[in-house]
Write a protein that holds these residues in place. Structure first.
Motif, PDB file in Angstrom:
ATOM      1  N   TYR A  54      -9.724 -15.354 -28.126  1.00 49.17           N
ATOM      2  CA  TYR A  54      -9.379 -16.280 -27.042  1.00 49.17           C
ATOM      3  C   TYR A  54     -10.434 -17.377 -26.884  1.00 49.17           C
ATOM      4  O   TYR A  54     -11.637 -17.105 -26.844  1.00 49.17           O
ATOM      5  CB  TYR A  54      -9.277 -15.538 -25.704  1.00 49.17           C
ATOM      6  N   VAL A  55      -9.950 -18.601 -26.779  1.00 48.57           N
ATOM      7  CA  VAL A  55     -10.801 -19.742 -26.445  1.00 48.57           C
ATOM      8  C   VAL A  55     -10.167 -20.446 -25.244  1.00 48.57           C
ATOM      9  O   VAL A  55      -8.951 -20.680 -25.223  1.00 48.57           O
ATOM     10  CB  VAL A  55     -10.933 -20.732 -27.617  1.00 48.57           C
ATOM     11  N   VAL A  56     -10.988 -20.760 -24.246  1.00 50.82           N
ATOM     12  CA  VAL A  56     -10.482 -21.453 -23.058  1.00 50.82           C
ATOM     13  C   VAL A  56     -11.273 -22.739 -22.852  1.00 50.82           C
ATOM     14  O   VAL A  56     -12.509 -22.724 -22.803  1.00 50.82           O
ATOM     15  CB  VAL A  56     -10.600 -20.566 -21.791  1.00 50.82           C
ATOM     16  N   ASN A  57     -10.553 -23.843 -22.751  1.00 48.65           N
ATOM     17  CA  ASN A  57     -11.169 -25.103 -22.355  1.00 48.65           C
ATOM     18  C   ASN A  57     -11.097 -25.176 -20.834  1.00 48.65           C
ATOM     19  O   ASN A  57     -10.083 -25.609 -20.276  1.00 48.65           O
ATOM     20  CB  ASN A  57     -10.423 -26.278 -22.979  1.00 48.65           C
ATOM     21  N   VAL A  93     -10.682 -29.885 -31.376  1.00 44.69           N
ATOM     22  CA  VAL A  93     -10.344 -29.244 -32.645  1.00 44.69           C
ATOM     23  C   VAL A  93     -11.427 -28.250 -33.042  1.00 44.69           C
ATOM     24  O   VAL A  93     -11.142 -27.138 -33.496  1.00 44.69           O
ATOM     25  CB  VAL A  93     -10.151 -30.303 -33.745  1.00 44.69           C
ATOM     26  N   HIS A  94     -12.679 -28.640 -32.876  1.00 42.74           N
ATOM     27  CA  HIS A  94     -13.790 -27.739 -33.188  1.00 42.74           C
ATOM     28  C   HIS A  94     -13.757 -26.494 -32.304  1.00 42.74           C
ATOM     29  O   HIS A  94     -13.928 -25.380 -32.773  1.00 42.74           O
ATOM     30  CB  HIS A  94     -15.114 -28.469 -33.011  1.00 42.74           C
ATOM     31  N   ARG A  95     -13.525 -26.700 -30.999  1.00 38.82           N
ATOM     32  CA  ARG A  95     -13.509 -25.569 -30.064  1.00 38.82           C
ATOM     33  C   ARG A  95     -12.431 -24.552 -30.424  1.00 38.82           C
ATOM     34  O   ARG A  95     -12.712 -23.365 -30.572  1.00 38.82           O
ATOM     35  CB  ARG A  95     -13.260 -26.068 -28.638  1.00 38.82           C
ATOM     36  N   ILE A  96     -11.190 -25.018 -30.565  1.00 36.62           N
ATOM     37  CA  ILE A  96     -10.111 -24.053 -30.782  1.00 36.62           C
ATOM     38  C   ILE A  96     -10.171 -23.474 -32.188  1.00 36.62           C
ATOM     39  O   ILE A  96      -9.615 -22.404 -32.443  1.00 36.62           O
ATOM     40  CB  ILE A  96      -8.723 -24.666 -30.507  1.00 36.62           C
ATOM     41  N   GLY A  97     -10.863 -24.165 -33.097  1.00 36.26           N
ATOM     42  CA  GLY A  97     -11.009 -23.648 -34.455  1.00 36.26           C
ATOM     43  C   GLY A  97     -11.881 -22.414 -34.542  1.00 36.26           C
ATOM     44  O   GLY A  97     -12.010 -21.804 -35.609  1.00 36.26           O
ATOM     45  N   ARG A  98     -12.458 -22.013 -33.415  1.00 35.00           N
ATOM     46  CA  ARG A  98     -13.287 -20.816 -33.405  1.00 35.00           C
ATOM     47  C   ARG A  98     -12.441 -19.553 -33.313  1.00 35.00           C
ATOM     48  O   ARG A  98     -12.959 -18.442 -33.441  1.00 35.00           O
ATOM     49  CB  ARG A  98     -14.273 -20.862 -32.241  1.00 35.00           C
ATOM     50  N   VAL A 106     -16.837 -12.339 -21.353  1.00 35.19           N
ATOM     51  CA  VAL A 106     -16.708 -13.792 -21.421  1.00 35.19           C
ATOM     52  C   VAL A 106     -18.054 -14.445 -21.687  1.00 35.19           C
ATOM     53  O   VAL A 106     -19.042 -14.159 -21.012  1.00 35.19           O
ATOM     54  CB  VAL A 106     -16.137 -14.349 -20.094  1.00 35.19           C
ATOM     55  N   LEU A 107     -18.077 -15.323 -22.680  1.00 33.10           N
ATOM     56  CA  LEU A 107     -19.218 -16.211 -22.895  1.00 33.10           C
ATOM     57  C   LEU A 107     -18.820 -17.584 -22.408  1.00 33.10           C
ATOM     58  O   LEU A 107     -17.772 -18.113 -22.809  1.00 33.10           O
ATOM     59  CB  LEU A 107     -19.592 -16.298 -24.375  1.00 33.10           C
ATOM     60  N   VAL A 108     -19.626 -18.163 -21.529  1.00 33.04           N
ATOM     61  CA  VAL A 108     -19.359 -19.504 -21.037  1.00 33.04           C
ATOM     62  C   VAL A 108     -20.369 -20.432 -21.693  1.00 33.04           C
ATOM     63  O   VAL A 108     -21.572 -20.298 -21.484  1.00 33.04           O
ATOM     64  CB  VAL A 108     -19.479 -19.580 -19.502  1.00 33.04           C
ATOM     65  N   ALA A 109     -19.877 -21.343 -22.520  1.00 29.05           N
ATOM     66  CA  ALA A 109     -20.779 -22.123 -23.364  1.00 29.05           C
ATOM     67  C   ALA A 109     -20.512 -23.611 -23.272  1.00 29.05           C
ATOM     68  O   ALA A 109     -19.409 -24.060 -22.953  1.00 29.05           O
ATOM     69  CB  ALA A 109     -20.628 -21.670 -24.821  1.00 29.05           C
ATOM     70  N   THR A 110     -21.545 -24.376 -23.572  1.00 27.83           N
ATOM     71  CA  THR A 110     -21.392 -25.807 -23.797  1.00 27.83           C
ATOM     72  C   THR A 110     -21.097 -26.014 -25.280  1.00 27.83           C
ATOM     73  O   THR A 110     -21.332 -25.123 -26.099  1.00 27.83           O
ATOM     74  CB  THR A 110     -22.677 -26.557 -23.413  1.00 27.83           C
ATOM     75  N   ASP A 111     -20.611 -27.190 -25.632  1.00 28.78           N
ATOM     76  CA  ASP A 111     -20.230 -27.452 -27.019  1.00 28.78           C
ATOM     77  C   ASP A 111     -21.391 -27.244 -27.993  1.00 28.78           C
ATOM     78  O   ASP A 111     -21.247 -26.581 -29.013  1.00 28.78           O
ATOM     79  CB  ASP A 111     -19.715 -28.890 -27.172  1.00 28.78           C
ATOM     80  N   ILE A 112     -22.541 -27.818 -27.668  1.00 29.00           N
ATOM     81  CA  ILE A 112     -23.666 -27.746 -28.595  1.00 29.00           C
ATOM     82  C   ILE A 112     -24.164 -26.315 -28.736  1.00 29.00           C
ATOM     83  O   ILE A 112     -24.472 -25.852 -29.823  1.00 29.00           O
ATOM     84  CB  ILE A 112     -24.805 -28.689 -28.142  1.00 29.00           C
TER      85      ILE A 112
END
Length: 428
Positions: A314-317, A328-333, A296-302
């Motif tokens: 997998y992307v988790v908000n 939209v940007h987050r899940i587009g990864r 798991v990578l835990v990241a901020t948006d920037i």
């Protein structure tokens, strides 16, 4: 359609072919011809659409049409908002320029400048840079931009969002007015159009995909959950689902650190990645994530911008963004290159309005579920969190200096951004 049919030379077509690409993406098809013609270009292109090749390939061809100048002064400048993105673009420039006589290098903050300066002194035709380090070296008299023929502003929306407008204006004053300018952004926002009107001359406008669209291959899921049960629910989902390569988003750097520690305590390999981490730590975390030693990578948006993870499943908000376009940007990864992807959002009561705004933006209701034992608190307030908790500090403080942080250039994938100009001066 082939790369050769777009007008690229045999040398560049060969280099692209060796990277495993034979057919240009839509943004490449639309952007390469006008760049080859010497036109200014304003392009809307999301990460994962192949945008980097869309400007680097014709840029390299235009430069290679004439012999290198004596001492090889900088003839092309590519500005990017983050270190990771700058490094990735440089790698692509090196890959694509294998069979042409051009030199390139990359400069960014967070590392010692000595080796960067040494390379520049030996002569480079193409310089990839973050704004802060570029201005630092220029102020020290260690580089000159007076021979720049081509300027690229990549992820211009993010540069504005990160407060680089002042630096961009300063850099514009250091390079010749007679030049070719290419501006790539995820959106054609009002701020981007203002920037384009100021610095581009009669540009050709191209778009790769409609703005604010989500990828059809992405399965979206919302779990309503009590705020204090989010971590335990995330651990359950990862463990019982046997998830690997999970990118988790938090609003703040502190939140990323805290969550990564809790995941580690649950025997789930995790690492935070954000602007306060050194370049070495960020590189190590990303390498571990790709190799599988870190789940798991835990990241901020920037910080996530520019992470090169082609097939992220997998992307988790962990926390919903308060700006809908960021979702939209987050899940587009995930869901790229024809692969399926899962985007999960853990939504507490105070994020209800954020969820409503996101669903309005994407024009769809996201499936919702409540897991037994992790029910939302029926007494919790649905009032949104206050601005200080939203992960983006107000931009009206002239002394505020957001860090320069962090996309990939390979096909495909969607994202969208909401740009904001910010006059505060970023860190190098």
């Amino acid at each position: 359609m082939s790369f050769k049919s777009l007008g690229l030379s045999e040398s560049l077509v060969k280099a692209v072919s060796e990277q495993g690409y034979d057919t240009p993406t839509p943004i490449q098809t639309k952007s390469i011809p006008p760049v080859l013609e010497g036109r200014d270009v304003l392009a809307s292109a999301q990460t994962g659409t192949g945008k980097t090749a869309g400007f680097t390939l014709p840029l390299l061809q235009n430069l290679s049409q004439t012999p290198p100048l004596r001492n090889r002064p900088i003839r092309a400048l590519i500005l990017t908002p983050t270190r990771e993105l700058a490094a990735q673009i440089h790698q692509n420039v090196k890959d694509y320029s294998r069979f042409v006589d051009l030199r390139s290098t990359v400069i960014f903050g967070g590392v010692n400048q000595k080796s960067q300066v040494s390379t520049i002194r030996n002569g480079v035709d193409v310089l990839i840079a973050t704004p802060g380090r570029l201005i630092d070296l220029n102020n020290q008299g260690l580089l000159s931009l007076k021979n720049v023929e081509i300027l690229v502003l990549d992820e211009a929306d993010r540069m504005l969002d990160m407060g680089f407008l002042r630096d961009i204006n300063k850099i514009m004053g250091l390079i010749p007015k007679q030049r070719q300018t290419l501006l790539f952004s995820a959106t054609f926002s009002k701020e981007i159009r203002t920037l384009a009107n100021e610095f581009l001359k009669n540009p050709v406008s191209v778009e790769s995909t409609p703005e604010n669209t989500t990828v059809e291959a992405i399965k979206q899921q919302v779990y309503r959950v009590a705020k204090d049960k989010k971590t335990d629910l995330l651990i359950k989902l990862i463990s019982e689902g046997n998830w690997d390569q999970v990118l988790v988003f938090t609003r703040t750097k502190h939140g990323a650190n805290k969550l990564a520690k809790k995941l580690e305590s649950a025997n789930i390999g995790a690492a935070p990645i954000h602007g306060n981490k050194s370049q070495g730590a960020r590189t190590k975390a990303l390498a571990g994530f790709k190799s599988g030693t870190i789940k798991v990578l835990v990241a901020t948006d920037i910080a996530s911008r520019g992470l090169d993870i082609p097939l992220l499943p997998y992307v988790v908000n962990f926390e919903l963004p308060n700006i809908s376009e960021d979702y939209v940007h987050r899940i587009g990864r995930t869901g790229r290159a024809g692969a399926s992807g899962l985007a999960v959002s853990l939504v507490s009561a105070d994020e209800t309005s954020f969820l409503r705004d996101i669903e309005k933006l994407i024009g769809d209701k996201i499936p919702m579920e409540i897991i037994e034992g992790f029910e939302p608190d029926p007494n919790a307030s649905t009032k949104p969190i206050n601005p200080q908790q939203r992960g983006r500090k107000p931009s009206n403080n002239a002394n505020s200096r957001p860090s320069s942080r962090h996309n990939t250039n390979k096909p495909s994938g969607n994202k969208s951004r909401n740009s904001r100009t910010n006059s505060s001066k970023p860190r190098r």
